[in-house]
Scaffold this motif. Structure first.
Motif, PDB file in Angstrom:
ATOM      1  N   UNK A   1       0.823  -1.209   0.000  1.00 60.47           N
ATOM      2  CA  UNK A   1       0.000   0.000   0.000  1.00 60.47           C
ATOM      3  C   UNK A   1       0.858   1.261   0.000  1.00 60.47           C
ATOM      4  N   UNK A   2       0.269   2.311  -0.549  1.00 57.54           N
ATOM      5  CA  UNK A   2       0.900   3.623  -0.493  1.00 57.54           C
ATOM      6  C   UNK A   2       1.871   3.923  -1.614  1.00 57.54           C
ATOM      7  N   UNK A   3       2.034   3.003  -2.558  1.00 56.23           N
ATOM      8  CA  UNK A   3       2.982   3.216  -3.659  1.00 56.23           C
ATOM      9  C   UNK A   3       2.288   3.320  -5.011  1.00 56.23           C
ATOM     10  N   UNK A   4       0.958   3.457  -5.013  1.00 50.61           N
ATOM     11  CA  UNK A   4       0.220   3.600  -6.265  1.00 50.61           C
ATOM     12  C   UNK A   4      -0.077   2.296  -6.975  1.00 50.61           C
ATOM     13  N   UNK A   5       0.133   1.156  -6.295  1.00 45.52           N
ATOM     14  CA  UNK A   5      -0.083  -0.141  -6.939  1.00 45.52           C
ATOM     15  C   UNK A   5      -1.553  -0.359  -7.311  1.00 45.52           C
ATOM     16  N   UNK A   6      -2.467  -0.038  -6.414  1.00 45.21           N
ATOM     17  CA  UNK A   6      -3.894  -0.238  -6.707  1.00 45.21           C
ATOM     18  C   UNK A   6      -4.303   0.600  -7.917  1.00 45.21           C
ATOM     19  N   UNK A   7      -3.857   1.838  -7.962  1.00 49.71           N
ATOM     20  CA  UNK A   7      -4.187   2.708  -9.098  1.00 49.71           C
ATOM     21  C   UNK A   7      -3.655   2.123 -10.394  1.00 49.71           C
ATOM     22  N   UNK A   8      -2.406   1.673 -10.374  1.00 46.56           N
ATOM     23  CA  UNK A   8      -1.793   1.090 -11.583  1.00 46.56           C
ATOM     24  C   UNK A   8      -2.540  -0.156 -12.024  1.00 46.56           C
ATOM     25  N   UNK A   9      -2.935  -0.996 -11.066  1.00 38.79           N
ATOM     26  CA  UNK A   9      -3.676  -2.217 -11.405  1.00 38.79           C
ATOM     27  C   UNK A   9      -5.032  -1.877 -12.004  1.00 38.79           C
ATOM     28  N   UNK A  10      -5.736  -0.908 -11.424  1.00 42.99           N
ATOM     29  CA  UNK A  10      -7.047  -0.504 -11.957  1.00 42.99           C
ATOM     30  C   UNK A  10      -6.880   0.095 -13.350  1.00 42.99           C
ATOM     31  N   UNK A  11      -5.860   0.925 -13.546  1.00 45.72           N
ATOM     32  CA  UNK A  11      -5.610   1.508 -14.876  1.00 45.72           C
ATOM     33  C   UNK A  11      -5.317   0.418 -15.905  1.00 45.72           C
ATOM     34  N   UNK A  12      -4.489  -0.560 -15.531  1.00 46.91           N
ATOM     35  CA  UNK A  12      -4.118  -1.640 -16.449  1.00 46.91           C
ATOM     36  C   UNK A  12      -5.331  -2.478 -16.826  1.00 46.91           C
ATOM     37  N   UNK A  13      -6.099  -2.889 -15.833  1.00 45.42           N
ATOM     38  CA  UNK A  13      -7.281  -3.702 -16.103  1.00 45.42           C
ATOM     39  C   UNK A  13      -8.295  -2.917 -16.932  1.00 45.42           C
ATOM     40  N   UNK A  14      -8.464  -1.649 -16.617  1.00 44.78           N
ATOM     41  CA  UNK A  14      -9.430  -0.821 -17.344  1.00 44.78           C
ATOM     42  C   UNK A  14      -9.018  -0.640 -18.798  1.00 44.78           C
ATOM     43  N   UNK A  15      -7.723  -0.417 -19.037  1.00 48.74           N
ATOM     44  CA  UNK A  15      -7.244  -0.264 -20.417  1.00 48.74           C
ATOM     45  C   UNK A  15      -7.514  -1.533 -21.215  1.00 48.74           C
ATOM     46  N   UNK A  16      -7.245  -2.700 -20.609  1.00 46.60           N
ATOM     47  CA  UNK A  16      -7.536  -3.960 -21.295  1.00 46.60           C
ATOM     48  C   UNK A  16      -9.038  -4.093 -21.561  1.00 46.60           C
ATOM     49  N   UNK A  17      -9.849  -3.850 -20.538  1.00 44.14           N
ATOM     50  CA  UNK A  17     -11.298  -4.046 -20.659  1.00 44.14           C
ATOM     51  C   UNK A  17     -11.910  -3.121 -21.703  1.00 44.14           C
ATOM     52  N   UNK A  18     -11.482  -1.869 -21.721  1.00 43.77           N
ATOM     53  CA  UNK A  18     -12.080  -0.884 -22.629  1.00 43.77           C
ATOM     54  C   UNK A  18     -11.496  -0.961 -24.038  1.00 43.77           C
ATOM     55  N   UNK A  19     -10.195  -1.199 -24.142  1.00 45.00           N
ATOM     56  CA  UNK A  19      -9.545  -1.123 -25.453  1.00 45.00           C
ATOM     57  C   UNK A  19      -9.382  -2.463 -26.153  1.00 45.00           C
ATOM     58  N   UNK A  20      -9.287  -3.556 -25.380  1.00 43.64           N
ATOM     59  CA  UNK A  20      -9.088  -4.863 -26.000  1.00 43.64           C
ATOM     60  C   UNK A  20     -10.323  -5.757 -25.874  1.00 43.64           C
ATOM     61  N   UNK A  21     -10.882  -5.838 -24.693  1.00 45.31           N
ATOM     62  CA  UNK A  21     -12.040  -6.719 -24.496  1.00 45.31           C
ATOM     63  C   UNK A  21     -13.292  -6.162 -25.155  1.00 45.31           C
ATOM     64  N   UNK A  22     -13.381  -4.834 -25.243  1.00 42.22           N
ATOM     65  CA  UNK A  22     -14.508  -4.224 -25.939  1.00 42.22           C
ATOM     66  C   UNK A  22     -15.589  -3.630 -25.061  1.00 42.22           C
TER      67      UNK A  22
END
Length: 194
Positions: free
Chosen positions: A121-142
């Protein structure tokens, strides 16, 4: 007999389940990868953490519960209901959990949920994980729209949502039960860029 015609689904059935669940690179040696049997002890131990327990009321009590949970994760992917990933270092160390669930292929909508272990916690990991999953879901999964909700008392999740590009849309009154009673929930969403 008149045949009803409706709009086509945003995501065709079979689009995701026809391929293995992907491993997503979140940068800095962090991967989002499907859960493995070797992760059972750390997953079970995570639910002993006070912060995870405070915000996540569905909890495994034994390794057998985690095995069933992981099997349900695999079934979710195969039946196109959701995807569940460990947030892990490339060497395999689990740092957290992230999932997208409630898949609605007709409208192209899915939810996001996550937790991070105390040492990460406290190093931006959750934000990075949410950004990564969201980019995949929106841009690749459709998917067209991703949403997440959290207790209005969970300021850390509110910050993660905002930093990951999820706009606060409103408050769902008395929408969830936690150990200390009913909570209002903030609803955030991110949509695919036009």
């Amino acid at each position: 007999m008149t045949r009803l015609v409706s709009t086509p689904p945003v995501i065709p059935s079979g689009r995701l389940s026809s391929s293995p669940q992907p491993v997503l690179n979140a940068g800095n040696g962090v991967l989002l990868r499907p859960w493995e049997s070797a992760d059972i002890p750390v997953f079970l131990a995570a639910y002993q953490d006070e912060e995870i327990r405070r915000w996540h009321t569905r909890r495994p009590r034994a390794e057998a519960d985690v095995q069933q949970w992981f099997e349900a994760c695999r079934q979710d992917w195969n039946s196109e209901r959701g995807g569940h990933w460990a947030i892990a270092q490339a060497d395999g160390e689990v740092l957290g959990r992230i999932a997208t669930r409630g898949w609605d292929f007709d409208d192209g909508i899915a939810g996001v949920a996550y937790w991070v272990l105390p040492q990460a916690r406290g190093a931006g990991l959750a934000t990075r994980a949410v950004e990564t999953l969201s980019a995949w879901a929106l841009n690749e999964a459709g998917f067209q729209r991703m949403y997440l909700d959290h207790s209005t008392r969970n300021n850390a999740s509110c910050r993660v949502a905002a930093k990951a590009g999820y706009i606060l849309e409103g408050t769902k009154r008395s929408a969830a039960v936690h150990d200390d009673g009913r909570h209002d929930m903030h609803l955030h969403a991110r949509i695919r860029a036009a």
